[in-house]
Enzyme design. Structure first.
Site, PDB file in Angstrom:
ATOM      1  N   SER A 142       0.915  -1.184   0.159  1.00  0.00           N
ATOM      2  CA  SER A 142      -0.064   0.078  -0.004  1.00  0.00           C
ATOM      3  C   SER A 142       0.955   1.416  -0.025  1.00  0.00           C
ATOM      4  O   SER A 142       2.066   1.138   0.293  1.00  0.00           O
ATOM      5  CB  SER A 142      -0.774  -0.022   1.356  1.00  0.00           C
ATOM      6  OG  SER A 142      -1.695   1.165   1.543  1.00  0.00           O
ATOM      7  N   TYR A 155      -2.452  -1.203  10.201  1.00  0.00           N
ATOM      8  CA  TYR A 155      -2.474  -1.310   8.940  1.00  0.00           C
ATOM      9  C   TYR A 155      -1.085  -0.756   8.462  1.00  0.00           C
ATOM     10  O   TYR A 155      -0.243  -1.542   7.323  1.00  0.00           O
ATOM     11  CB  TYR A 155      -3.554  -0.779   8.288  1.00  0.00           C
ATOM     12  CG  TYR A 155      -3.815  -0.506   6.622  1.00  0.00           C
ATOM     13  CD1 TYR A 155      -4.597  -1.623   6.261  1.00  0.00           C
ATOM     14  CD2 TYR A 155      -3.090   0.185   5.814  1.00  0.00           C
ATOM     15  CE1 TYR A 155      -4.640  -1.759   4.781  1.00  0.00           C
ATOM     16  CE2 TYR A 155      -3.291   0.048   4.463  1.00  0.00           C
ATOM     17  CZ  TYR A 155      -4.231  -1.004   3.897  1.00  0.00           C
ATOM     18  OH  TYR A 155      -4.192  -1.124   2.646  1.00  0.00           O
TER      19      TYR A 155
HETATM   20  P1  NAD Z   1     -11.644  -5.875  -0.329  1.00  0.00           P
HETATM   21  O1  NAD Z   1     -12.158  -5.715   1.118  1.00  0.00           O
HETATM   22  O2  NAD Z   1     -12.501  -5.570  -1.421  1.00  0.00           O
HETATM   23  O3  NAD Z   1     -10.660  -7.229  -0.569  1.00  0.00           O
HETATM   24  C1  NAD Z   1     -10.145  -7.780   0.261  1.00  0.00           C
HETATM   25  C2  NAD Z   1     -10.241  -9.540   0.268  1.00  0.00           C
HETATM   26  O4  NAD Z   1      -9.517  -9.935   1.318  1.00  0.00           O
HETATM   27  C3  NAD Z   1     -11.717  -9.944   0.116  1.00  0.00           C
HETATM   28  O5  NAD Z   1     -11.500 -10.756  -1.176  1.00  0.00           O
HETATM   29  C4  NAD Z   1     -11.883 -10.738   1.453  1.00  0.00           C
HETATM   30  O6  NAD Z   1     -12.743 -11.622   1.319  1.00  0.00           O
HETATM   31  C5  NAD Z   1     -10.410 -11.018   1.659  1.00  0.00           C
HETATM   32  N1  NAD Z   1     -10.241 -11.578   2.991  1.00  0.00           N
HETATM   33  C6  NAD Z   1     -10.332 -10.706   4.202  1.00  0.00           C
HETATM   34  N2  NAD Z   1     -10.177 -11.328   5.143  1.00  0.00           N
HETATM   35  C7  NAD Z   1      -9.847 -12.602   4.871  1.00  0.00           C
HETATM   36  C8  NAD Z   1      -9.194 -13.699   5.698  1.00  0.00           C
HETATM   37  N3  NAD Z   1      -9.197 -13.958   6.777  1.00  0.00           N
HETATM   38  N4  NAD Z   1      -8.876 -14.816   4.600  1.00  0.00           N
HETATM   39  C9  NAD Z   1      -8.973 -14.792   3.428  1.00  0.00           C
HETATM   40  N5  NAD Z   1      -9.527 -13.519   2.742  1.00  0.00           N
HETATM   41  C10 NAD Z   1      -9.575 -12.668   3.305  1.00  0.00           C
HETATM   42  O7  NAD Z   1     -10.318  -4.819  -0.234  1.00  0.00           O
HETATM   43  P2  NAD Z   1      -9.438  -4.527  -1.504  1.00  0.00           P
HETATM   44  O8  NAD Z   1      -9.282  -2.957  -1.472  1.00  0.00           O
HETATM   45  O9  NAD Z   1      -9.443  -5.143  -2.478  1.00  0.00           O
HETATM   46  O10 NAD Z   1      -8.046  -4.895  -0.414  1.00  0.00           O
HETATM   47  C11 NAD Z   1      -6.957  -6.016  -1.427  1.00  0.00           C
HETATM   48  C12 NAD Z   1      -5.551  -5.572  -0.674  1.00  0.00           C
HETATM   49  O11 NAD Z   1      -5.223  -4.061  -1.416  1.00  0.00           O
HETATM   50  C13 NAD Z   1      -5.435  -5.341   0.817  1.00  0.00           C
HETATM   51  O12 NAD Z   1      -4.441  -6.062   1.156  1.00  0.00           O
HETATM   52  C14 NAD Z   1      -5.432  -4.012   0.911  1.00  0.00           C
HETATM   53  O13 NAD Z   1      -4.956  -3.691   2.049  1.00  0.00           O
HETATM   54  C15 NAD Z   1      -4.587  -3.321  -0.321  1.00  0.00           C
HETATM   55  N6  NAD Z   1      -4.962  -2.061  -0.647  1.00  0.00           N
HETATM   56  C16 NAD Z   1      -6.102  -1.510  -0.841  1.00  0.00           C
HETATM   57  C17 NAD Z   1      -6.373  -0.227  -1.001  1.00  0.00           C
HETATM   58  C18 NAD Z   1      -7.365   0.389  -1.423  1.00  0.00           C
HETATM   59  O14 NAD Z   1      -7.561   1.583  -1.693  1.00  0.00           O
HETATM   60  N7  NAD Z   1      -8.514  -0.196  -1.787  1.00  0.00           N
HETATM   61  C19 NAD Z   1      -5.053   0.632  -1.205  1.00  0.00           C
HETATM   62  C20 NAD Z   1      -3.614  -0.035  -0.790  1.00  0.00           C
HETATM   63  C21 NAD Z   1      -3.891  -1.235  -0.415  1.00  0.00           C
END
Ligand code: NAD
Length: 260
Positions: A142, A155
């Site tokens: 991130s 986080y």
């Molecule tokens: P999201 O909530 O849409 O997806 C998260 C995914 O992780 C989902 O598929 C959920 O089912 C899964 N998950 C959660 N807990 C779990 C567990 N215990 N076991 C297995 N799977 C699990 O969120 P996202 O935005 O798609 O995030 C995905 C990644 O990207 C994360 O690591 C997040 O930190 C990172 N990220 C997101 C952003 C953003 O702005 N959306 C920015 C930087 C980094």
């Protein structure tokens, strides 16, 4: 440009039944890779997602349930996948609170899911990659793996940890055909971000539009969300031969956030 470049490879994407993980899984499938989707649920919708993706892209897609907060389930996911040429450590959750009030169970869950799962899955996947002399580990960190914001202690700590793990993995595997890099997204409008909007509206006493524009995207100079397709495209590039000498580094896809 990347059509069929990943034919014959199998990609395991953790936390991929929604958001960035799903976007990455779709781009890897579009580039010809067979894909293993994952989350902690085991719903009909999860298996339908896999079946629909398989027929859309003409590749093998399976859904394997595994809870990324548990070390043994992380390792079992890689074992059940059978093959893992490309590992995308993506599963993640978020919680926002000042340090004195930060719930201990939330701290533990964020460290386990966002950071330790990357260690366990990588540890389980590397031996087979080493045998094949080819592998790609792509960690979804991130902008918060490179910089901080208040109220996101767990986080930010976990994502900085993922960036550190990325460097160590790269050094241990250098010269063996295996690379490890981290993608550092800025804000992408996925469920994890959507869930933060009501809290931010309360905290800042602002409308949804103002929270998006003046809080979330205030630090993203482009003023635009990044997209899941852009994360997927970056992952496909990192998995391609063009990126064979890119290892141990971070690629920011954040509209300029970390340039500030
Ligand atoms: P999201 O909530 O849409 O997806 C998260 C995914 O992780 C989902 O598929 C959920 O089912 C899964 N998950 C959660 N807990 C779990 C567990 N215990 N076991 C297995 N799977 C699990 O969120 P996202 O935005 O798609 O995030 C995905 C990644 O990207 C994360 O690591 C997040 O930190 C990172 N990220 C997101 C952003 C953003 O702005 N959306 C920015 C930087 C980094």
């Amino acid at each position: 440009m990347f059509e069929n470049v990943l034919k014959g490879k199998t990609a395991v994407v953790t936390g991929s039944n929604s958001g960035i993980g799903l976007g990455i899984a779709r781009e890897l499938a579009a580039a010809g890779a067979d894909v293993v989707l994952n989350s902690f649920t085991n719903d009909e919708a999860d298996h339908k997602l896999a079946a629909d993706m398989a027929s859309e892209f003409g590749v093998d897609v399976r859904y394997i349930q595994a809870d990324m907060s548990k070390a043994d389930e992380c390792r079992a996911l890689i074992e059940k996948a059978g093959s893992c040429d490309i590992l995308v450590n993506n599963a993640g959750i978020q919680h926002v609170a000042p340090i004195p009030e930060f719930p201990v169970d939330k701290w533990d869950a964020i460290i386990a899911i966002n950071m330790s799962s990357a260690f366990h899955c990588t540890a389980a996947a590397l031996p087979e990659m080493q045998k094949k002399g080819w592998g790609r580990v792509i960690n979804i960190a991130s902008a918060h793996g490179l910089t901080a914001s208040p109220y996101k202690s767990a986080y930010v700590a976990a994502k900085h940890g993922v960036v550190g793990l990325t460097k160590v993995t790269a050094l241990e595997e250098a010269g063996k055909g295996i690379t490890c890099n981290a993608i550092c997204p800025g804000y992408v409008l996925t469920p994890i971000v959507e869930k933060q909007i009501p809290d931010q509206m309360k905290t800042h006493n602002m409308s949804r539009e103002d929270v998006i524009k003046n809080v979330m995207l205030a630090r993203q100079p482009s003023g635009e969300f990044a997209t899941v397709e852009q994360m997927g495209g970056t992952a496909v590039f990192l998995a391609s031969d063009a990126a064979a000498q890119i290892t141990g580094t971070t690629i920011s896809v954040d509209g300029g956030w970390t340039a500030l």
